[in-house]
Write a protein that holds these residues in place. Structure first.
Motif, PDB file in Angstrom:
ATOM      1  N   GLY A  19      38.160  88.603  67.476  1.00  0.00           N
ATOM      2  CA  GLY A  19      38.154  90.153  67.131  1.00  0.00           C
ATOM      3  C   GLY A  19      38.460  90.267  68.901  1.00  0.00           C
ATOM      4  N   PHE A  42      40.221  99.116  64.541  1.00  0.00           N
ATOM      5  CA  PHE A  42      39.417  98.641  64.381  1.00  0.00           C
ATOM      6  C   PHE A  42      38.430  97.903  64.663  1.00  0.00           C
ATOM      7  N   HIS A  43      38.822  96.977  66.491  1.00  0.00           N
ATOM      8  CA  HIS A  43      37.935  96.669  66.253  1.00  0.00           C
ATOM      9  C   HIS A  43      36.944  96.378  67.461  1.00  0.00           C
ATOM     10  N   PRO A  45      34.192  99.247  65.679  1.00  0.00           N
ATOM     11  CA  PRO A  45      33.775  98.425  64.724  1.00  0.00           C
ATOM     12  C   PRO A  45      33.615  97.595  64.318  1.00  0.00           C
ATOM     13  N   PHE A  46      34.969  96.652  63.935  1.00  0.00           N
ATOM     14  CA  PHE A  46      35.015  94.978  63.765  1.00  0.00           C
ATOM     15  C   PHE A  46      33.279  94.907  64.589  1.00  0.00           C
ATOM     16  N   ALA A  49      30.233  95.344  63.700  1.00  0.00           N
ATOM     17  CA  ALA A  49      30.091  95.596  61.995  1.00  0.00           C
ATOM     18  C   ALA A  49      29.566  93.731  61.974  1.00  0.00           C
ATOM     19  N   TYR A 174      28.787 101.406  61.316  1.00  0.00           N
ATOM     20  CA  TYR A 174      29.165 100.424  61.132  1.00  0.00           C
ATOM     21  C   TYR A 174      27.906  99.220  60.933  1.00  0.00           C
ATOM     22  N   GLY A 178      28.290  96.163  57.871  1.00  0.00           N
ATOM     23  CA  GLY A 178      28.282  94.934  58.285  1.00  0.00           C
ATOM     24  C   GLY A 178      26.838  93.994  57.320  1.00  0.00           C
ATOM     25  N   SER A 233      39.023 101.359  59.668  1.00  0.00           N
ATOM     26  CA  SER A 233      38.228 101.021  60.787  1.00  0.00           C
ATOM     27  C   SER A 233      37.179  99.725  59.531  1.00  0.00           C
ATOM     28  N   THR A 237      37.692  95.791  59.565  1.00  0.00           N
ATOM     29  CA  THR A 237      36.365  94.552  59.630  1.00  0.00           C
ATOM     30  C   THR A 237      36.594  94.187  58.768  1.00  0.00           C
TER      31      THR A 237
END
Length: 358
Positions: A19, A42-43, A45-46, A49, A174, A178, A233, A237
């Motif tokens: 990430g 997505f980076h 939100p990842f 999460a 997010y 997760g 996203s 993730t």
């Protein structure tokens, strides 16, 4: 059980490493390229999460706040003040209002633009923790947390608020996503390798397709298509976490695994110092191409030359020099914090003795 826990910790560190590499790469690329659009789906939100995946209600709310102050708030303000002091030395104007904003995580020091993530995560995780504890205390349905998270997502996407409140609301969603992934961890990652691989294929395929026409920026809360961003996203993730878990299962190169875990354990330092590290590369480019010295003020990089090997050099600088800077600055800070903790523990131990003497 211990082996499983160690494995989970390892693959999470590997996921964080992948990430943060994407984060630095996104900042090193020219904007509006396909890869830049792909990563931006997505980076961020990842990482929210991942924080939700690691979230726990163990300990009191006071202990949780204390932990977040030590791991997010203090690094944020201390690094901001370091860069501000350097700025004052080289002639930047002194600003009381900027200091106050930094104390409330509403602004940051020079060249620390990426630290907005720490401020948003700090507020979002405290809000989420409060909601979860309220539901537990009053024995409310856990579905209420999901409803709350979805409402935060909708409001964050479709209403405009000041002071990064939109980012905080999206981050709450997010974080909860997760936490849901953690709840179904065994079904999603351990027992169903076919499902994981399907998720990874969908991640690459659908996110690539969306990236062709959708430009997203979590930081500025701008999306060509909000619904496509949410889909990308979520898939991104899950795909990133699934790929990291699978990678930790099949990779037999211990050096590579340890190295990725090392990078994954230093993500905060990389987030904080990557733009400062980029300036070293900017100096090299100014010397190499005989550019005007004023180009050092291009922020965060000199985009005219963010191509080919320079992207790779920016990536290496953003990761390893950032880790070096953070490590060097963290050493005296850890000593000070250690001495404070030691002093407090001595006071705590001496209290019973004092009362006995009385």
């Amino acid at each position: 059980m211990k082996e499983i826990n160690k494995k989970r910790i390892e693959w999470i560190d590997i996921a964080k490493a992948f990430g943060i590499i994407f984060v630095v790469l996104a900042h090193a690329l020219s904007k509006d390229t396909f890869l830049w659009r792909f990563i931006n789906q997505f980076h961020m939100p990842f990482f929210f999460a991942i924080s939700g995946f690691l979230y726990s209600t163990k300990g009191t709310i006071y202990e949780n706040v204390k932990k977040k102050i030590l791991t997010l708030y203090l690094p944020y303000i201390s690094c901001s003040f370091v860069t501000m002091i350097v700025g004052w030395i080289v002639g930047e104007a002194f600003s009381i209002s900027k200091i106050i904003k930094i104390l409330f995580l509403m602004d940051w020091g020079p060249l620390l633009g990426a630290t907005w993530f720490l401020a948003v995560l700090f507020y979002a995780i405290l809000i989420y923790d409060a909601i979860v504890r309220i539901c537990i205390k009053f024995k409310l349905s856990q579905n209420l947390i999901t409803y709350f998270a979805v409402v935060c997502l909708i409001i964050g996407l479709y209403f405009n608020f000041p002071i990064r409140l939109n980012n905080i609301l999206l981050a709450v969603f997010y974080i909860h996503f997760g936490k849901l992934l953690k709840k179904h961890y065994s079904k999603l990652f351990v027992k169903t390798s076919v499902f994981r691989r399907s998720g990874e294929v969908l991640f690459v395929g659908i996110v690539s397709l969306i990236s062709v026409f959708n430009t997203s920026s979590f930081a500025s809360n701008t999306f060509s298509s909000k619904s496509c961003f949410v889909i990308a996203s979520i898939l991104g993730t899950f795909g990133m976490m699934s790929f990291a878990y699978g990678f930790s299962e099949i990779c037999r190169f211990n050096f590579l695994r340890r190295h990725l875990c090392f990078i994954g354990s230093h993500t905060i330092g990389i987030v904080i110092w990557q733009f400062v590290s980029f300036k070293i590369v900017s100096i090299l480019q100014i010397c190499f191409y005989h550019l005007p010295l004023e180009r050092i003020y291009d922020y965060p990089i000199i985009y005219d030359y963010s191509f080919g090997p320079w992207v790779f050099i920016l990536l290496l600088s953003g990761i390893y020099i950032s880790i070096l800077i953070h490590t060097l600055l963290s050493f005296p800070a850890k000593r000070v914090i250690g001495l404070i903790k030691l002093r407090l523990s001595l006071i705590h131990i001496s209290e019973p003795t004092r009362h006995l003497r009385i």
